[in-house]
Write a protein that holds these residues in place. Sequence first.
Motif, PDB file in Angstrom:
ATOM      1  N   ARG A  21       0.839  -1.220   0.000  1.00 46.79           N
ATOM      2  CA  ARG A  21       0.000   0.000   0.000  1.00 46.79           C
ATOM      3  C   ARG A  21       0.868   1.263   0.000  1.00 46.79           C
ATOM      4  NH1 ARG A  21      -4.386  -1.511  -2.188  1.00 46.79           N
ATOM      5  NH2 ARG A  21      -5.373  -3.254  -1.169  1.00 46.79           N
ATOM      6  N   GLY A  22       1.955   1.250   0.756  1.00 49.13           N
ATOM      7  CA  GLY A  22       2.865   2.395   0.755  1.00 49.13           C
ATOM      8  C   GLY A  22       3.532   2.585  -0.593  1.00 49.13           C
ATOM      9  N   LEU A  23       3.941   1.498  -1.216  1.00 51.16           N
ATOM     10  CA  LEU A  23       4.556   1.581  -2.538  1.00 51.16           C
ATOM     11  C   LEU A  23       3.558   2.093  -3.560  1.00 51.16           C
ATOM     12  CD1 LEU A  23       6.945   1.090  -4.446  1.00 51.16           C
ATOM     13  CD2 LEU A  23       6.160  -1.299  -4.654  1.00 51.16           C
ATOM     14  N   VAL A 171      13.744   0.847   0.119  1.00 53.85           N
ATOM     15  CA  VAL A 171      13.331  -0.088  -0.932  1.00 53.85           C
ATOM     16  C   VAL A 171      12.261   0.554  -1.813  1.00 53.85           C
ATOM     17  CG1 VAL A 171      12.220  -2.317  -1.387  1.00 53.85           C
ATOM     18  CG2 VAL A 171      14.007  -2.140   0.364  1.00 53.85           C
ATOM     19  N   THR A 172      11.315   1.246  -1.209  1.00 56.25           N
ATOM     20  CA  THR A 172      10.288   1.947  -1.980  1.00 56.25           C
ATOM     21  C   THR A 172      10.928   2.950  -2.931  1.00 56.25           C
ATOM     22  OG1 THR A 172       8.654   1.663  -0.218  1.00 56.25           O
ATOM     23  CG2 THR A 172       8.248   3.437  -1.785  1.00 56.25           C
ATOM     24  N   SER A 173      11.890   3.713  -2.449  1.00 52.79           N
ATOM     25  CA  SER A 173      12.588   4.690  -3.291  1.00 52.79           C
ATOM     26  C   SER A 173      13.341   4.013  -4.425  1.00 52.79           C
ATOM     27  CB  SER A 173      13.563   5.526  -2.460  1.00 52.79           C
ATOM     28  OG  SER A 173      12.876   6.305  -1.531  1.00 52.79           O
ATOM     29  N   ARG A 174      13.996   2.913  -4.133  1.00 51.68           N
ATOM     30  CA  ARG A 174      14.741   2.193  -5.181  1.00 51.68           C
ATOM     31  C   ARG A 174      13.796   1.692  -6.271  1.00 51.68           C
ATOM     32  NH1 ARG A 174      19.310  -0.875  -3.591  1.00 51.68           N
ATOM     33  NH2 ARG A 174      19.555  -1.168  -5.831  1.00 51.68           N
ATOM     34  N   ILE A 175      12.635   1.190  -5.881  1.00 52.12           N
ATOM     35  CA  ILE A 175      11.678   0.700  -6.877  1.00 52.12           C
ATOM     36  C   ILE A 175      11.114   1.841  -7.711  1.00 52.12           C
ATOM     37  CG2 ILE A 175       9.430  -0.431  -7.181  1.00 52.12           C
ATOM     38  CD1 ILE A 175      10.209  -2.217  -4.734  1.00 52.12           C
ATOM     39  N   THR A 176      10.791   2.965  -7.073  1.00 54.64           N
ATOM     40  CA  THR A 176      10.292   4.109  -7.862  1.00 54.64           C
ATOM     41  C   THR A 176      11.376   4.622  -8.790  1.00 54.64           C
ATOM     42  OG1 THR A 176      10.742   5.645  -6.037  1.00 54.64           O
ATOM     43  CG2 THR A 176       8.495   4.757  -6.204  1.00 54.64           C
TER      44      THR A 176
END
Length: 183
Positions: A21-23, A171-176
């Motif tokens: 949900r955060g991602l 991890v969220t930043s890396r994926i974005t």
Amino acid sequence: MKRLVIITVGKTHSGKTTFARGLEQQLYNSIVIDQDNHAEFINTYYRSLLPQKGPNTIKYAVTQTIVDYAVNQTDFHLILCNSNRSERARLNLLKNFKNKGFITILVHLDIPDHILQERVSSSHRSTAIFRTASTFEEVLNRQQAESHSDPIEEEADYLFVIKDTEEIQLVTSRITDIANSLD
């Protein structure tokens, strides 16, 4: 247009849904497909159709229909939020997405068991998703006893392992960043 499929892996209460949900909030043009929602829907409205033994084939069919629609009728990045602990099933899922041109990302929420035990003992989550278990403690105990292979780097284009909730934002930043590099 290249798309991402982000697949979460982890035991109950490891933070898969929270992460997904955060991602979704950070990753433009994405959608979370969460099998727990499908299980609750089926348990609420179609309980008599549930298999008495073996795999929950109706839940998997509902999930597959939604995934197929998202793949074929949208341009969303997909965030698949379920445990994905079976190596064989996970590899088949990844192969299917790779064959469709998706960039594959595994996010393994590898939270220590003692933290998971604390989380399930104080959980207020609905148990309406259960078919055979009656508590999250029962689910966690079963998962701890099962032998499953942790994901390895060769399985997907990217593998991120989260051992602490402090790592989620990174991890969220890396994926974005990966998604932004596709434009």
